[in-house]
Design an enzyme around this catalytic site. Structure first.
Site, PDB file in Angstrom:
ATOM      1  N   LYS A 106      -5.809 -10.229  -5.742  1.00  0.00           N
ATOM      2  CA  LYS A 106      -4.618  -9.581  -6.060  1.00  0.00           C
ATOM      3  C   LYS A 106      -3.879  -8.511  -5.202  1.00  0.00           C
ATOM      4  O   LYS A 106      -4.512  -7.657  -5.119  1.00  0.00           O
ATOM      5  CB  LYS A 106      -4.739  -9.013  -7.560  1.00  0.00           C
ATOM      6  CG  LYS A 106      -3.360  -8.564  -8.069  1.00  0.00           C
ATOM      7  CD  LYS A 106      -3.685  -7.906  -9.575  1.00  0.00           C
ATOM      8  CE  LYS A 106      -2.613  -7.083  -9.847  1.00  0.00           C
ATOM      9  NZ  LYS A 106      -2.546  -6.135 -11.079  1.00  0.00           N
ATOM     10  N   GLY A 167       0.476   0.136 -17.420  1.00  0.00           N
ATOM     11  CA  GLY A 167      -0.038   0.832 -18.496  1.00  0.00           C
ATOM     12  C   GLY A 167       0.968   1.563 -19.574  1.00  0.00           C
ATOM     13  O   GLY A 167       0.590   2.273 -20.310  1.00  0.00           O
ATOM     14  N   GLY A 194       2.687  -4.160 -18.583  1.00  0.00           N
ATOM     15  CA  GLY A 194       3.770  -3.930 -19.622  1.00  0.00           C
ATOM     16  C   GLY A 194       3.315  -4.487 -20.745  1.00  0.00           C
ATOM     17  O   GLY A 194       4.132  -4.225 -21.769  1.00  0.00           O
ATOM     18  N   THR A 216      -4.536  -2.482 -19.968  1.00  0.00           N
ATOM     19  CA  THR A 216      -4.536  -1.051 -20.917  1.00  0.00           C
ATOM     20  C   THR A 216      -4.401  -1.473 -22.294  1.00  0.00           C
ATOM     21  O   THR A 216      -5.034  -0.958 -23.243  1.00  0.00           O
ATOM     22  CB  THR A 216      -3.319  -0.098 -20.607  1.00  0.00           C
ATOM     23  OG1 THR A 216      -3.588   0.136 -18.907  1.00  0.00           O
ATOM     24  CG2 THR A 216      -3.365   1.137 -21.093  1.00  0.00           C
TER      25      THR A 216
END
Lengths: 263, 70
Positions: A106, A167, A194, A216
């Site tokens: 990534k 986050g 998001g 998150t």
């Protein structure tokens, strides 16, 4: 054929690797490795993102992530989180390839710390170099269909626009752009960042995304393991709804019961 | 001090015995060489050659592994 069969028959492919789960989860911010591993299990994820950091020389016997999440069973997707230049990101991924032995990675190159918004010029430059070196980068990017096309031409194996700042948990702020990117892309499109709760993940999937990446939203839930299960179902539900094809929207009511035979 | 080398590992200064390999260095640090990646003076040291590459005076090492991240 019931919903479970329809989910099991579904899969997506990135850089020649096929996955059933469309949920990719991060491994940061958990209270413990045990909780992290249980959340990954509950999420059904087959891919997890990991960071590359200096080993702790002061205490080399500390437990390691690989002791709890087996890279032979769950594919590790090394990230470049915290990198603000193409050079830093490339250096990090060269080390990641040596540590893990795989080329699916990534790529994210951040523009500034407050928003963690991607720097697309540096991201594109890194993508070009990495793909020439044999990497298969899945790329965190802005919700910009033109930039996404340039990334695709530069060897990105997946396009991963943010739905809202990393986050933030704000949910998708850019449904129109995400949909356009899905329609234009020849490689998988995943919302990366998001998502705050299950309905946000479902929205991403209903737009036709191939998957959703989150960290998150699970790790900072009061019960991360339960939230991981919720996210799994939301991604599956959103995917089925996309495949089923939603009804058209009307401006006014349309009765569900027949008008004929009304007493 | 002739028998020791001055090197840097993850930003920290260290002294190690002359003649050791990078694999020896990892073991001396308590690290399993198969679980880390090593960069020596900004060049990756391939895992298959960790035992062959000798540590030299002034070397700058970064030794990394996978940790939790998003």
């Amino acid at each position: 054929m019931n919903a479970i069969t329809q989910i099991q028959d579904d899969s997506w492919t990135v850089a020649g690797r096929t996955f059933r789960s469309r949920l990719i989860v991060g491994t940061g911010k958990y209270k413990s490795f045990e909780q992290n591993a249980a959340a990954v299990e509950a999420s059904g994820a087959e891919l997890v993102t990991v960071a590359v950091r200096r080993v702790n020389i002061a205490d080399p016997n500390q437990p390691m992530l690989t002791d709890f999440i087996d890279p032979k069973k769950i594919v590790y997707l090394p990230n470049t989180a915290g990198c603000f230049t193409a050079e830093d990101a490339i250096r990090t991924l060269r080390l990641a390839r040596e540590a893990g032995g795989w080329t699916l990675v990534k790529l994210e190159v951040l523009g500034e710390a407050k928003t963690l918004y991607p720097d697309m010029l540096e991201t594109l430059r890194a993508c070009e170099i990495l793909s020439k070196e044999g990497f298969e980068p899945m790329v965190y990017c802005a919700d910009d269909p033109i930039a996404a096309k340039r990334l695709e031409n530069a060897g990105a194996v997946a396009i991963m626009p943010l739905g809202a700042p990393i986050g933030s948990g704000l949910g998708l702020q850019n449904e129109v752009m995400i949909r356009i990117m899905v329609e234009n892309s020849a490689v998988p499109v995943l919302v990366d960042a998001g998502v705050g709760t299950a309905s946000d993940a479902a929205v991403a999937m209903e737009l036709g995304c191939d998957g959703v990446l989150m960290n998150t939203a699970i790790a900072e839930a009061k019960d991360p393991i339960m939230m991981a299960g919720a996210m799994r179902m939301a991604v599956e539900s959103g995917r089925l709804a996309y495949r089923a094809g939603r009804m058209g929207k009307r401006r006014y009511a349309d009765p569900s019961s027949p008008l004929a035979g009304l007493i | 001090m002739e028998d020791t080398l001055s090197i840097s590992v993850n930003g920290q200064h260290r002294r190690v015995a002359a003649g050791i390999s990078v694999a020896d260095l990892a073991l001396e640090l308590g690290l399993e060489p198969t679980r880390v990646a090593v960069e020596r003076n900004l060049e990756i040291v391939a895992r298959s050659t960790l035992g062959d590459v000798k540590v030299e005076d002034g070397d700058d090492y970064e030794i990394v592994t996978f940790v939790g991240g998003g």
